[in-house]
Design a protein around this motif. Structure first.
Motif, PDB file in Angstrom:
ATOM      1  N   GLY A  14      42.435 -12.705   7.118  1.00  0.00           N
ATOM      2  CA  GLY A  14      43.888 -12.598   7.269  1.00  0.00           C
ATOM      3  C   GLY A  14      44.291 -11.749   8.471  1.00  0.00           C
ATOM      4  O   GLY A  14      45.471 -11.424   8.644  1.00  0.00           O
ATOM      5  N   ARG A  65      46.492 -12.000  13.055  1.00  0.00           N
ATOM      6  CA  ARG A  65      47.405 -13.114  12.826  1.00  0.00           C
ATOM      7  C   ARG A  65      48.292 -13.382  14.038  1.00  0.00           C
ATOM      8  O   ARG A  65      49.071 -14.325  14.024  1.00  0.00           O
ATOM      9  CB  ARG A  65      48.300 -12.808  11.621  1.00  0.00           C
ATOM     10  N   ARG A 108      48.677  -5.207  -0.428  1.00  0.00           N
ATOM     11  CA  ARG A 108      48.988  -5.214  -1.875  1.00  0.00           C
ATOM     12  C   ARG A 108      48.569  -3.892  -2.529  1.00  0.00           C
ATOM     13  O   ARG A 108      49.233  -3.416  -3.453  1.00  0.00           O
ATOM     14  CB  ARG A 108      48.328  -6.424  -2.568  1.00  0.00           C
ATOM     15  N   GLU A 120      57.384 -13.082   4.932  1.00  0.00           N
ATOM     16  CA  GLU A 120      57.311 -12.789   6.376  1.00  0.00           C
ATOM     17  C   GLU A 120      56.073 -11.952   6.705  1.00  0.00           C
ATOM     18  O   GLU A 120      55.439 -11.409   5.813  1.00  0.00           O
ATOM     19  CB  GLU A 120      58.574 -12.030   6.801  1.00  0.00           C
ATOM     20  N   THR A 157      43.642  -7.994   5.041  1.00  0.00           N
ATOM     21  CA  THR A 157      44.891  -7.245   5.238  1.00  0.00           C
ATOM     22  C   THR A 157      45.856  -7.510   4.086  1.00  0.00           C
ATOM     23  O   THR A 157      46.595  -6.618   3.688  1.00  0.00           O
ATOM     24  CB  THR A 157      45.556  -7.586   6.588  1.00  0.00           C
ATOM     25  N   GLN A 178      47.729  -8.304  17.483  1.00  0.00           N
ATOM     26  CA  GLN A 178      46.665  -7.876  16.556  1.00  0.00           C
ATOM     27  C   GLN A 178      45.282  -8.246  17.113  1.00  0.00           C
ATOM     28  O   GLN A 178      44.303  -7.521  16.919  1.00  0.00           O
ATOM     29  CB  GLN A 178      46.863  -8.527  15.179  1.00  0.00           C
TER      30      GLN A 178
END
Ligand code: AMP
Length: 213
Positions: A85, A88, A36, A57, A31, A92
């Motif tokens: 990732g 989290r 990005r 954050e 993720t 999710q």
């Protein structure tokens, strides 16, 4: 036979994910990378995401769940997936469980790379990532490898959120928010905790033991 890779920032998830992709033919779904990429696209969504990531954050569940769903619709489960990732938090986690059910898939391995806070600082502040091949180096420990990198060292960049204070706050947020997810998965079959402060090769060996070479 999908896999979740857990671990705070700097635990070595990216490095280990590349190893698993290469040796076990998994597809890496990170993720962090998806977010990005949105930033690189310079869309309005990318700008919003950049503001959040640069503060260290978490990006909203809505955005992250959406990116994951879109990617899965594209790649299906033609290869087993490494969830890197993600998830989290518990919301999710529910979303992932629903997606897996929909595709009649399950998580077979959950690997937690655990690294203590005091080791993380040098790892993150020295991290250099290759924009081209995603290999990760550390400027404090890998000078020779950086000089000899096959893509050329001009492709090596420092992530904006790898600044010391932001990094330590990311570590704290990760450990706090992800704890309920770890509690959920740690009782499941296929859960393994690895000491992420070991040398990279030692971790590769442990991963081989788990994935069964
Ligand atoms: P990573 O590459 O996994 O270290 O993620 C970099 C940053 O992207 C994190 O510090 C968060 O701001 C954001 N991010 C990545 N994955 C998630 C996720 N599953 N939920 C919320 N934010 C995320």
């Amino acid at each position: 036979m999908n896999l979740i890779l857990f671990g705070p920032p700097g635990a070595g998830k990216g490095t280990q994910a590349l190893y698993i992709v290469k040796n076990y033919n998994f597809f890496q779904l990170s993720t962090g990378d998806l977010l990005r990429n949105e930033i690189k696209n310079k869309s309005q969504l990318g700008n919003d995401i950049e503001k959040i990531i640069s503060k260290g954050e978490f990006v909203s569940d809505e955005i992250v769940d959406n990116l994951i769903e879109k990617s899965i619709l594209k790649i299906k489960f033609n290869h087993p997936i490494i969830f890197d990732g993600y998830p989290r938090n518990l919301s999710q986690t529910n979303n992932l469980e629903n997606i897996l059910n929909k595709f009649n898939q399950k998580i077979s391995f959950i690997i937690f790379l655990n690294v203590k806070r005091k080791i993380i600082e040098k790892r993150i502040t020295g991290r250099m990532t290759c924009e081209k091949c995603n290999m990760i180096f550390n400027q404090f420990f890998n000078q020779k490898e950086i000089e000899e990198h096959h893509c050329g060292k001009n492709f090596l960049i420092k992530r904006q959120d790898d600044d010391k204070e932001i990094a330590m706050s990311r570590y704290d947020i990760y450990m706090e928010q992800t704890k309920p997810v770890l509690d959920f998965y740690s009782s499941k079959e296929g859960f393994h905790e690895i000491d992420g402060s070991l040398k990279i090769d030692q971790i590769y060996n442990k991963i081989d033991d788990i994935l069964g070479v």
